[in-house]
Enzyme design. Structure first.
Site, PDB file in Angstrom:
ATOM      1  N   ASN A 115       0.816  -1.215   0.000  1.00 48.90           N
ATOM      2  CA  ASN A 115       0.000   0.000   0.000  1.00 48.90           C
ATOM      3  C   ASN A 115       0.853   1.270   0.000  1.00 48.90           C
ATOM      4  O   ASN A 115       0.645   2.171  -0.823  1.00 48.90           O
ATOM      5  CB  ASN A 115      -0.910   0.029   1.243  1.00 48.90           C
ATOM      6  CG  ASN A 115      -1.806  -1.183   1.336  1.00 48.90           C
ATOM      7  OD1 ASN A 115      -1.343  -2.261   1.669  1.00 48.90           O
ATOM      8  ND2 ASN A 115      -3.078  -1.017   1.055  1.00 48.90           N
ATOM      9  N   ILE A 144       2.220  -9.766   1.979  1.00 45.38           N
ATOM     10  CA  ILE A 144       1.634 -10.987   2.525  1.00 45.38           C
ATOM     11  C   ILE A 144       0.265 -10.694   3.128  1.00 45.38           C
ATOM     12  O   ILE A 144      -0.559 -11.587   3.259  1.00 45.38           O
ATOM     13  CB  ILE A 144       2.547 -11.650   3.580  1.00 45.38           C
ATOM     14  CG1 ILE A 144       2.732 -10.773   4.815  1.00 45.38           C
ATOM     15  CG2 ILE A 144       3.883 -12.037   2.987  1.00 45.38           C
ATOM     16  CD1 ILE A 144       3.388 -11.476   5.985  1.00 45.38           C
ATOM     17  N   ASP A 145       0.010  -9.428   3.464  1.00 48.77           N
ATOM     18  CA  ASP A 145      -1.262  -9.071   4.105  1.00 48.77           C
ATOM     19  C   ASP A 145      -2.445  -9.187   3.157  1.00 48.77           C
ATOM     20  O   ASP A 145      -3.592  -9.233   3.603  1.00 48.77           O
ATOM     21  CB  ASP A 145      -1.196  -7.647   4.658  1.00 48.77           C
ATOM     22  CG  ASP A 145      -0.246  -7.520   5.827  1.00 48.77           C
ATOM     23  OD1 ASP A 145      -0.102  -8.498   6.584  1.00 48.77           O
ATOM     24  OD2 ASP A 145       0.361  -6.450   5.984  1.00 48.77           O
TER      25      ASP A 145
END
Length: 413
Positions: A115, A144-145
């Site tokens: 992000n 990974i989120d």
């Protein structure tokens, strides 16, 4: 096609993953093979490498070593968590970036991150346009989120999910060895989105899954948590819990007692210690033997359990970014569009950076059970295709053979 010749820079930013280097390799290999890209430069530690004029000449690397990036975890070029200021408030960094771009005739910039990295990409892109300097700028996703907006999923998520599910199944086996009671609490990464914690439920497909799963999309109630665990423990003598590090109370406070005033470069709270805290609570309430386990960095660097699907798609994202930029595209992020009915199929699409930057994609509430302590079948159906396949990662002395880059600093031509 509006042909643009010049050098390119590839940088990596944010938390590493098991496959971020596969994306970097997708960019580097495709750029080295493209006649419109005159030099391929790797930024040391992300945008800081550009600001510090610390750039690696990727053409000096052995081709075989570069290919090993597909199986090498973490960020081979180095990462950073550096937040660029609003250019309307302070354009010092942007002027420096433009200076470096002009120095090396950089006409393509690829930034590999999540992000905040897409926010960096977006700001640089807008500044270059405003300055009248032609430079095609593309975001290459990773996290990974799995919380990037505009894409079905993110490279890096699937391998972490596979590691988490496998580890939970293995811990379950260990926790069921003795005929004495035991409660196990496994803490999983994920500050605001529960994709990783939810992936622990995949272990249930082996018959060894967690009894309870808690995601940050649902407010956490400590008393209800105690009741949930106690009920299962009293019934079976065992209970395994998977919990996201970012679970919070209804008032927004993180449950983790290890939350401190420390933040990263983007102001995100540093979390940890949740498993230990919940283990202590359960032990005091039930008297049971309890273990708190924090998977920590292992879930994002476990390349030995990487999903082949994830590796292949990560490479594809980097390759697609270069191809799109050379074809004339700028100010976009490579995203995935996928179908799962009648078999899994994934293709790359392009999304505007400004709809990606600073937005977080959460697990849909309907994919979480009504009690807020588990996930429903649609979540499993979503993740399962992503973790498929085993990589052909080479070994040396029966240990992983990772890329060994020379990292030759570039000079102005």
């Amino acid at each position: 096609m509006n042909q643009l010749k010049g050098a390119c820079i590839i940088g990596q930013s944010g938390g590493p993953t098991a496959v971020i280097n596969a994306s970097a390799y997708g960019v580097i290999r495709t750029a080295l093979d493209n006649e419109n890209i005159t030099r391929v430069l790797g930024a040391a530690n992300g945008i800081k490498g550009v600001l510090d004029d610390k750039l690696y000449d990727m053409s000096q690397e052995d081709a075989a070593e570069l290919e090993l990036l597909k199986y090498t975890p973490s960020s081979a070029l180095g990462s950073c968590r550096y937040k660029l200021a609003d250019p309307d408030v302070d354009d010092t960094d942007y002027k420096r970036i433009l200076e470096i771009f002009k120095k090396y005739d950089v006409r393509y910039f690829f930034y590999n991150g999540g992000n905040d990295s897409m926010d960096t990409c977006n700001k640089i892109s807008k500044f270059m346009q405003k300055s009248g300097y032609e430079c095609r700028i593309m975001g290459v996703p990773k996290t990974i989120d799995n919380d990037l907006n505009g894409t079905d999923h993110c490279p890096g998520f699937a391998s972490a999910a596979k590691y988490i599910a496998t580890s939970c199944a293995e811990v379950w086996q260990d926790a069921h060895v003795y005929d004495t009671g035991m409660v196990t609490v496994i803490e999983i990464m994920g500050r605001h989105a529960g994709w990783l914690a939810g992936s622990a439920a995949l272990a249930s497909l082996t018959g060894c899954g967690p009894d309870l799963v808690y995601l940050p999309e649902v407010d956490f109630d400590m008393e209800q948590f105690i009741r949930d665990v106690t009920e299962i423990y009293n019934k079976t003598g065992k209970c395994m819990v998977a919990v996201s590090e970012g679970i919070h109370y209804a008032d927004g406070r993180f449950v983790s007692e290890a939350e401190t005033s420390a933040t990263d470069g983007f102001g995100h709270a540093q979390l940890g210690g949740l498993a230990v805290k919940l283990a202590d609570v359960i032990k005091n309430k039930t008297g049971a033997k309890v273990r708190g386990i924090e998977l920590s960095l292992l879930q994002r660097c476990g390349a030995h359990l990487a999903s082949k699907t994830d590796v292949d798609e990560a490479f594809l994202a980097g390759k697609a970014a270069v191809e799109a930029a050379v074809a004339g595209t700028t100010d976009k992020m490579v995203a995935f569009k996928c179908t799962r009915e009648g078999g899994y199929h994934c293709e790359t699409i392009l999304e505007p950076l400004d709809i990606v930057a600073n937005f977080e994609k959460k697990v849909p509430r309907e994919w979480i059970n009504a009690a807020g302590n588990g996930v429903e079948q649609p979540f499993i159906d979503y993740v399962l295709p992503l973790i498929q396949g085993e990589t052909e990662a080479p070994k040396e002395h029966s240990l992983p053979r990772f890329a060994r880059l020379k990292k030759v600093l570039t000079t102005q031509m």
